[in-house]
Design a protein around this motif. Structure first.
Motif, mmCIF file in Angstrom:
data_model
loop_
_atom_site.group_PDB
_atom_site.id
_atom_site.type_symbol
_atom_site.label_atom_id
_atom_site.label_comp_id
_atom_site.label_asym_id
_atom_site.label_seq_id
_atom_site.Cartn_x
_atom_site.Cartn_y
_atom_site.Cartn_z
ATOM 1 N N THR A 7 96.775 50.095 -36.328
ATOM 2 C CA THR A 7 97.245 49.482 -34.962
ATOM 3 C C THR A 7 98.784 49.021 -34.813
ATOM 4 N N THR A 8 99.390 48.981 -33.781
ATOM 5 C CA THR A 8 100.601 48.426 -33.736
ATOM 6 C C THR A 8 100.894 47.714 -32.316
ATOM 7 N N THR A 9 101.870 46.771 -31.898
ATOM 8 C CA THR A 9 101.892 46.103 -30.979
ATOM 9 C C THR A 9 103.416 46.223 -30.597
ATOM 10 N N ARG A 10 103.668 46.261 -29.148
ATOM 11 C CA ARG A 10 105.047 46.302 -28.774
ATOM 12 C C ARG A 10 105.053 45.302 -27.432
ATOM 13 N N ASP A 11 105.949 44.168 -27.656
ATOM 14 C CA ASP A 11 106.310 43.141 -26.581
ATOM 15 C C ASP A 11 107.542 43.419 -25.879
ATOM 16 N N PHE A 12 107.638 43.494 -24.617
ATOM 17 C CA PHE A 12 108.954 43.670 -23.840
ATOM 18 C C PHE A 12 108.813 43.108 -22.575
ATOM 19 N N THR A 13 109.859 42.828 -21.835
ATOM 20 C CA THR A 13 109.912 42.598 -20.423
ATOM 21 C C THR A 13 110.259 43.527 -19.752
ATOM 22 N N ILE A 14 109.707 43.592 -18.322
ATOM 23 C CA ILE A 14 110.084 44.633 -17.139
ATOM 24 C C ILE A 14 110.545 43.819 -16.001
ATOM 25 N N ALA A 15 111.798 44.057 -15.615
ATOM 26 C CA ALA A 15 112.376 43.366 -14.489
ATOM 27 C C ALA A 15 111.693 44.071 -13.303
ATOM 28 N N GLY A 16 110.920 42.807 -12.686
ATOM 29 C CA GLY A 16 110.021 43.272 -11.613
ATOM 30 C C GLY A 16 108.754 42.616 -11.549
ATOM 31 N N SER A 17 108.270 42.945 -10.577
ATOM 32 C CA SER A 17 106.744 42.436 -10.352
ATOM 33 C C SER A 17 105.666 42.768 -11.061
ATOM 34 N N ARG A 18 104.445 42.185 -11.302
ATOM 35 C CA ARG A 18 103.459 42.831 -12.130
ATOM 36 C C ARG A 18 102.967 43.978 -11.422
ATOM 37 N N GLU A 19 102.859 44.274 -10.394
ATOM 38 C CA GLU A 19 102.550 45.366 -9.755
ATOM 39 C C GLU A 19 103.437 46.686 -10.046
ATOM 40 N N GLN A 20 104.718 46.318 -10.099
ATOM 41 C CA GLN A 20 105.753 47.396 -10.370
ATOM 42 C C GLN A 20 105.731 47.659 -11.957
ATOM 43 N N ALA A 21 105.537 46.615 -12.806
ATOM 44 C CA ALA A 21 105.339 46.965 -14.220
ATOM 45 C C ALA A 21 104.011 47.548 -14.400
ATOM 46 N N GLU A 22 103.034 47.328 -13.770
ATOM 47 C CA GLU A 22 101.640 48.114 -13.968
ATOM 48 C C GLU A 22 102.053 49.593 -13.616
ATOM 49 N N GLU A 23 102.696 49.855 -12.389
ATOM 50 C CA GLU A 23 102.812 51.246 -12.073
ATOM 51 C C GLU A 23 103.805 52.063 -13.131
ATOM 52 N N ARG A 24 104.760 51.501 -13.738
ATOM 53 C CA ARG A 24 105.577 51.897 -14.526
ATOM 54 C C ARG A 24 104.645 52.572 -15.754
ATOM 55 N N ILE A 25 103.762 51.549 -16.196
ATOM 56 C CA ILE A 25 103.019 51.870 -17.472
ATOM 57 C C ILE A 25 101.997 52.880 -16.892
ATOM 58 N N ARG A 26 101.282 52.738 -16.076
ATOM 59 C CA ARG A 26 100.311 53.887 -15.310
ATOM 60 C C ARG A 26 101.046 55.291 -15.444
ATOM 61 N N ARG A 27 102.225 55.351 -15.056
ATOM 62 C CA ARG A 27 103.142 56.657 -15.166
ATOM 63 C C ARG A 27 103.143 57.069 -16.438
ATOM 64 N N ALA A 28 103.561 56.143 -17.263
ATOM 65 C CA ALA A 28 103.781 56.385 -18.830
ATOM 66 C C ALA A 28 102.520 57.126 -19.470
ATOM 67 N N ILE A 29 101.300 56.308 -19.004
ATOM 68 C CA ILE A 29 100.059 56.849 -19.524
ATOM 69 C C ILE A 29 99.708 58.355 -18.944
ATOM 70 N N THR A 30 99.844 58.427 -17.797
ATOM 71 C CA THR A 30 99.536 59.740 -17.248
ATOM 72 C C THR A 30 100.533 60.860 -17.803
#
Length: 117
Positions: A7-30
């Motif tokens: 396992t590994t973990t990464r912690d970071f901050t995305i400037a923007g709302s939770r919805e914006q952060a979720e969308e960025r991670i969704r795009r990275a997943i797809t």
């Protein structure tokens, strides 16, 4: 969790709302052809294929075929949205003997990709 789970973990901050952060991670997943398995309090996605690893063999298969699970959680902060990405192997029953280094590479590559979103 098994003691030999990678396992590994990464912690970071995305400037923007939770919805914006979720969308960025969704795009990275797809982008990495992940399949979002749940989205209750965050995002969970599965990558790779146990079948391919077992058919081809971990010694030959590219790291993109290694079965891996990623979880992203989100929390509001003063700077935007704090994101925690946790990535671990999803090998299930079986052994990673002879594939440990390559599995570590697969887990770290995915974590780095999602953190760069």
């Amino acid at each position: 969790m098994a003691s030999n789970t990678i396992t590994t973990t990464r912690d970071f901050t995305i400037a923007g709302s939770r919805e914006q952060a979720e969308e960025r991670i969704r795009r990275a997943i797809t982008t990495r052809k992940g399949k979002i398995a749940s989205a209750d309090d965050g995002l969970t996605a599965k990558f790779g294929s146990q079948v391919m690893i077992r058919l081809i063999g971990g010694w030959i298969a590219p790291t993109k075929f290694f079965p891996v699970k990623a979880t992203a959680t989100f929390a509001a902060s003063d700077a935007g949205t704090d994101v925690r990405i946790h990535v671990g192997d999803a090998m299930g029953v079986g052994t990673k003997k002879g594939m440990t280094k390559k599995y570590e590479q697969a887990v770290n590559e995915l974590a780095d990709h999602l953190a760069a979103a």
